[in-house]
Scaffold this active site. Structure first.
Site, short mmCIF file in Angstrom:
data_model
loop_
_atom_site.label_atom_id
_atom_site.label_comp_id
_atom_site.label_asym_id
_atom_site.label_seq_id
_atom_site.Cartn_x
_atom_site.Cartn_y
_atom_site.Cartn_z
NE ARG A 1 -2.44 1.10 3.40
CZ ARG A 1 -3.73 0.56 4.61
NH1 ARG A 1 -4.63 0.58 3.94
NH2 ARG A 1 -2.77 1.38 6.09
CE LYS B 1 -2.66 4.90 7.21
NZ LYS B 1 -3.92 5.00 7.18
CD GLU C 1 -11.72 5.57 4.08
OE1 GLU C 1 -12.23 4.79 4.03
OE2 GLU C 1 -10.22 5.23 4.38
#
Length: 343
Positions: free
Chosen positions: A84, A187, A223
């Site tokens: 990620r 992220k 989210e």
């Protein structure tokens, strides 16, 4: 002065920063990564024109080291965190950290700070924060030529002070966290900055977190603040499908566990109007694993959906199963954990 662990109340730690002994750093210069460096400094000397400070070249990860009932220390799916972070770096044009370097830095940070790993049964864990920043100077809007990768650790308690107890969530319609084709799936710090005003307003209103709707139509669940949303309905685990949601490693794992214990799973668009039909709802992520939701209130209309003051049976089962894998009390049939030897 180094911290002592004698006066740390493991069972009542906040989800906050506690100074530990060492952190690990590595620079990307001249097209290649250098050697790992160990330091006790909490500060980073950074150029005033570093791209991290001006153009948002910054990405981070969050994972944990768990002290098991058997005394062993385990990491949970660190490969997915490394993947990620590489994806986040690709998304905002930073140098990608190779998986091997990522693991070496994490392992070294955990081992050097082993005395800060909370004991099994306290509910606390050692939180690991890998960080990647554009450290090279640029005045024009373009990627840096130098990057700094670092890993620090800190012992933490539960993300929500309630622990595994249902929390109240507020739906946000008048602010967006990320655009449909933006950085929501990476992220990066900007996504969190974009959600802060809504989160702070929710906290002042007595809510633990927020629930964003899709930025395009304001019809679908997106989210849940710093976490992914999921719900239980008709023996099915349902979670939103969206390109602006961070791909949660916890959510990915819960989907697999749900299937393992006989539930159906669906990753699909979830209309806001469907909230009424769910039997259980929750937010999931590394920090909390699962935070059950007791009620969801729409900030704009005041409409509230209630799910009860106690965690639902399926959320509870999923939570204990995943935590059991992380702590070594449930068989790790998928090979998700890595034991760090020698501590």
């Amino acid at each position: 002065m180094m911290n002592t662990t004698e006066n740390l109340d493991w069972g009542n730690l906040p989800f906050g920063y506690v100074r530990t002994d060492y952190n690990i750093r590595c620079y990307y210069r001249n097209g290649k990564w250098g050697e790992l460096e160990i330091t006790s400094s909490e500060y980073v000397p950074v150029h005033m024109a570093a791209t991290a400070l001006h153009y948002g070249q910054e990405a981070f990860e969050g994972l944990k080291a768990y002290r098991g009932k058997d005394g062993k220390v385990r990491l949970f799916r660190w490969e997915e965190n490394a993947k990620r972070m590489r994806n986040s770096a690709y998304g905002i044009m930073m140098a990608e950290v190779p998986d091997e370097l990522f693991y070496q830095a994490v392992e070294k940070a955990v081992k050097l700070n082993a005395r800060f790993i909370p004991p099994y049964g306290t509910g606390a864990t050692l939180y690991i924060r890998p960080l990647l920043i554009g450290s090279g100077p640029q005045v024009g809007v373009k990627p840096a030529e130098e990057y700094l990768f670092m890993v620090f650790v800190t012992p933490v308690g539960p993300y929500f002070k309630e622990g595994f107890k249902p929390v109240a969530i507020e739906v946000v319609r008048d602010m967006d966290r990320a655009a449909p084709l933006g950085t929501g799936k990476y992220k990066v710090g900007g996504n969190y900055a974009a959600g802060m005003r809504a989160s702070e307003r929710a906290h002042q209103g007595g809510f633990a977190s927020v629930l964003f709707l899709d930025a395009l139509e304001k019809k679908y669940i997106d989210e849940a603040g710093p976490a992914n949303f999921f719900a239980i309905k008709d023996n099915t685990y349902v979670t939103p499908k969206s390109d602006s949601i961070l791909p949660s490693i916890t959510n990915m794992s819960l989907i697999q566990i749900a299937e393992d214990i006989g539930l159906k799973t669906e990753r699909r668009k979830i209309p806001f109007d469907e909230l009424d039909s769910f039997e259980e709802a929750g937010a999931c992520g590394t920090a909390a694993i699962i935070s059950p939701i007791k009620k969801i209130t729409d900030h704009s209309t005041g409409k509230t959906v209630e799910y009860g003051d106690e965690p639902g049976p399926i959320s509870t089962k999923l939570y204990h199963h995943l935590r059991g894998i992380q702590e070594g009390t449930v068989e790790d049939v998928h090979g998700w954990t890595t034991v760090i030897e020698g501590i």
